[in-house]
Design a protein around this motif. Sequence first.
Motif, PDB file in Angstrom:
ATOM      1  N   GLN A  55     -61.993-121.238  37.894  1.00 14.97           N
ATOM      2  CA  GLN A  55     -62.431-119.956  38.438  1.00 14.97           C
ATOM      3  C   GLN A  55     -62.520-118.926  37.331  1.00 14.97           C
ATOM      4  O   GLN A  55     -61.705-118.931  36.397  1.00 14.97           O
ATOM      5  N   TRP A  56     -63.520-118.057  37.383  1.00 13.01           N
ATOM      6  CA  TRP A  56     -63.594-116.912  36.470  1.00 13.01           C
ATOM      7  C   TRP A  56     -62.829-115.766  37.102  1.00 13.01           C
ATOM      8  O   TRP A  56     -63.201-115.282  38.167  1.00 13.01           O
ATOM      9  N   TRP A  57     -61.750-115.337  36.432  1.00 11.56           N
ATOM     10  CA  TRP A  57     -60.891-114.290  36.984  1.00 11.56           C
ATOM     11  C   TRP A  57     -61.188-112.964  36.307  1.00 11.56           C
ATOM     12  O   TRP A  57     -61.261-112.889  35.085  1.00 11.56           O
ATOM     13  N   ASP A  58     -61.273-111.927  37.107  1.00 12.24           N
ATOM     14  CA  ASP A  58     -61.418-110.591  36.551  1.00 12.24           C
ATOM     15  C   ASP A  58     -60.214-110.285  35.647  1.00 12.24           C
ATOM     16  O   ASP A  58     -59.080-110.620  35.979  1.00 12.24           O
TER      17      ASP A  58
ATOM     18  N   LYS B 146     -57.288-124.852  37.329  1.00 10.24           N
ATOM     19  CA  LYS B 146     -56.119-125.131  38.173  1.00 10.24           C
ATOM     20  C   LYS B 146     -55.616-126.530  37.838  1.00 10.24           C
ATOM     21  O   LYS B 146     -56.341-127.515  37.974  1.00 10.24           O
ATOM     22  N   TRP B 147     -54.381-126.579  37.343  1.00  9.64           N
ATOM     23  CA  TRP B 147     -53.805-127.843  36.890  1.00  9.64           C
ATOM     24  C   TRP B 147     -53.077-128.530  38.035  1.00  9.64           C
ATOM     25  O   TRP B 147     -52.200-127.950  38.663  1.00  9.64           O
ATOM     26  N   ILE B 148     -53.423-129.776  38.271  1.00  7.87           N
ATOM     27  CA  ILE B 148     -52.778-130.562  39.320  1.00  7.87           C
ATOM     28  C   ILE B 148     -51.294-130.718  38.990  1.00  7.87           C
ATOM     29  O   ILE B 148     -50.940-130.995  37.859  1.00  7.87           O
ATOM     30  N   GLY B 149     -50.450-130.564  39.990  1.00  4.71           N
ATOM     31  CA  GLY B 149     -49.040-130.898  39.787  1.00  4.71           C
ATOM     32  C   GLY B 149     -48.264-129.788  39.122  1.00  4.71           C
ATOM     33  O   GLY B 149     -47.087-129.600  39.381  1.00  4.71           O
ATOM     34  N   LEU B 150     -48.903-129.025  38.247  1.00  6.93           N
ATOM     35  CA  LEU B 150     -48.199-127.900  37.626  1.00  6.93           C
ATOM     36  C   LEU B 150     -48.239-126.707  38.554  1.00  6.93           C
ATOM     37  O   LEU B 150     -47.607-125.696  38.311  1.00  6.93           O
ATOM     38  N   ASN B 151     -49.032-126.862  39.639  1.00 12.03           N
ATOM     39  CA  ASN B 151     -49.005-125.836  40.653  1.00 12.03           C
ATOM     40  C   ASN B 151     -49.383-124.475  40.112  1.00 12.03           C
ATOM     41  O   ASN B 151     -48.725-123.482  40.406  1.00 12.03           O
ATOM     42  N   GLY B 152     -50.376-124.427  39.260  1.00 11.08           N
ATOM     43  CA  GLY B 152     -50.724-123.115  38.753  1.00 11.08           C
ATOM     44  C   GLY B 152     -51.979-123.130  37.917  1.00 11.08           C
ATOM     45  O   GLY B 152     -52.543-124.170  37.605  1.00 11.08           O
ATOM     46  N   TRP B 153     -52.393-121.914  37.558  1.00  8.24           N
ATOM     47  CA  TRP B 153     -53.578-121.721  36.746  1.00  8.24           C
ATOM     48  C   TRP B 153     -53.200-121.683  35.273  1.00  8.24           C
ATOM     49  O   TRP B 153     -52.142-121.214  34.906  1.00  8.24           O
ATOM     50  N   GLY B 154     -54.112-122.178  34.447  1.00  2.00           N
ATOM     51  CA  GLY B 154     -53.826-122.182  33.017  1.00  2.00           C
ATOM     52  C   GLY B 154     -55.109-122.205  32.212  1.00  2.00           C
ATOM     53  O   GLY B 154     -56.221-122.324  32.745  1.00  2.00           O
TER      54      GLY B 154
ATOM     55  N   PRO C 107     -50.329-115.212  37.693  1.00  6.13           N
ATOM     56  CA  PRO C 107     -49.286-115.753  36.799  1.00  6.13           C
ATOM     57  C   PRO C 107     -49.754-117.110  36.283  1.00  6.13           C
ATOM     58  O   PRO C 107     -50.156-117.970  37.056  1.00  6.13           O
ATOM     59  N   LEU C 108     -49.679-117.298  34.959  1.00  2.00           N
ATOM     60  CA  LEU C 108     -50.183-118.519  34.341  1.00  2.00           C
ATOM     61  C   LEU C 108     -49.046-119.424  33.877  1.00  2.00           C
ATOM     62  O   LEU C 108     -47.893-119.006  33.808  1.00  2.00           O
ATOM     63  N   LEU C 109     -49.392-120.641  33.530  1.00  2.00           N
ATOM     64  CA  LEU C 109     -48.423-121.606  33.017  1.00  2.00           C
ATOM     65  C   LEU C 109     -47.784-121.107  31.727  1.00  2.00           C
ATOM     66  O   LEU C 109     -48.420-120.423  30.938  1.00  2.00           O
ATOM     67  N   PHE C 110     -46.549-121.547  31.500  1.00  2.00           N
ATOM     68  CA  PHE C 110     -45.837-121.267  30.246  1.00  2.00           C
ATOM     69  C   PHE C 110     -45.927-119.777  29.891  1.00  2.00           C
ATOM     70  O   PHE C 110     -45.705-118.933  30.729  1.00  2.00           O
ATOM     71  N   ASP C 111     -46.299-119.498  28.616  1.00  2.00           N
ATOM     72  CA  ASP C 111     -46.415-118.098  28.163  1.00  2.00           C
ATOM     73  C   ASP C 111     -47.881-117.677  28.096  1.00  2.00           C
ATOM     74  O   ASP C 111     -48.260-116.835  27.302  1.00  2.00           O
ATOM     75  N   GLN C 112     -48.734-118.274  28.931  1.00  2.00           N
ATOM     76  CA  GLN C 112     -50.169-118.058  28.762  1.00  2.00           C
ATOM     77  C   GLN C 112     -50.656-116.674  29.192  1.00  2.00           C
ATOM     78  O   GLN C 112     -51.735-116.253  28.764  1.00  2.00           O
TER      79      GLN C 112
END
Lengths: 258, 258
Positions: free
Chosen positions: B146-149, B42-50, B155-160
């Motif tokens: 976190q380990w995600w199933d 979880k990236w601070i400030g980018l408000n999302g997982w990556g 939804p991930l950052l950019f095109d991840q």
Amino acid sequence: MNSQEEVNDFVKNGHQQYLPHLSIDPVIIGYHDQQLKVLLLKWIGLNGWGLPGGFIQRREPLSQAAHRILHERTGLEDLFLQQFHIFGDSPYRVQERSVNEFNETYGLAIDGNTWLFERTLSIGYFALVDYSKVSVRTDFFTVDYQWWDVSEIPPLLFDQNEVVEKALATLRLQIYHQPIGYNLLPEKFTLPEIHTLYETILGKKLDQRNFAKKLVGLGLIKKLDEQRAIGPHRSPYLYQFEKDAYENALKQGIVHTY
Amino acid sequence: MNSQEEVNDFVKNGHQQYLPHLSIDPVIIGYHDQQLKVLLLKWIGLNGWGLPGGFIQRREPLSQAAHRILHERTGLEDLFLQQFHIFGDSPYRVQERSVNEFNETYGLAIDGNTWLFERTLSIGYFALVDYSKVSVRTDFFTVDYQWWDVSEIPPLLFDQNEVVEKALATLRLQIYHQPIGYNLLPEKFTLPEIHTLYETILGKKLDQRNFAKKLVGLGLIKKLDEQRAIGPHRSPYLYQFEKDAYENALKQGIVHTY
């Protein structure tokens, strides 16, 4: 880019238009008449043969850049063009020349360093084409081109021998996963035609009956209700690639089971 | 890199140490107890997982950089880590933030632009690990992991999201070409163990008898003259990966025929 002035500007300021540190180096694999060849350019001043590469514009999508470079070099469009690896293990991979030598070779007048001398990672793509249909264009930096037999590739610039080897290995690995022959065979082809193509790519004999069974069984080609008359007593059935089947399989990551 | 001063320097001058425009973004796929998961930060400030990415040092070979980043993020070494694609079709792929927002989020004092806001192409690698053995390290920019199933990736950052999908598709395509299970199973394993692993990766049932025949037939695993006692009447034979067979096949571009 062919005038002295344009080239001077490219060498000095090209990094304002193109991303530095990255090049696209397509391995253009040509097939014709049971021969497999690779397109190489002779680079002035570097004293050697190399791939027909180019750079990515700052705001240009990567795959668009690859198609543009291929088009600029060969005039070809709408090809099966596939990215297969990025090469960056030679940490320097810089042109081992001084600016003075560079100026002398090309008759330029660059002072200080140029972005072209910096470390560059190379993005490998391969394309399969009918080489009898390609018209290659050389430019300010390249003096000649030649289609080289895959078994006779000369020593290439930088780590490009590895790039070519990996392109060919990938092609062979994917031969049953991708519509490899799509650009090479006529839209409707006979079994002997595709059989010869696959034997040439793999560099080995394939049992003709099993080969056909396998391709049809995997759903990669389909038999048409149509024959081609090639003699009084010979009119083999025609086949067609099942392009959708490949694309669906790739999208869904389906493995063709053995 | 955890002090405010170090981070400030990284954001302002990092491009002197690292190549700009390129990141390595490993998809770390974890397997344990019949579950397949992906490691996200979880990236601070980018408000999302990556993805747990990083940058390439100016004179660092690419594959060394990939191993270093994986090690820094997870503590793991000597993994089966494979490059699978470079993503550059989102032409901008920049962090859509102003320098002011950036300064505010991290408590920094950057003036002008930073190399971190420029277009960045992402080199995708995947690694397969036993996730019960991984100790993830967050840093200044990441607050949680976190380990995600695999079926529940957010939804991930950019095109991840595309990067993760392509990693999983490549893994499935290569399952019979690469020693995929090498890092996941004990050195000597039973057929049910590898069968379960492959079923989990492919997300479908495989006939147990045909599956074993296929792997042995392809020369990918070999039966040992050794059994494991798991009960009074149950002592299945043990098997081992034929790592050399994979490596030779890959080097020579041999296709396992269907």
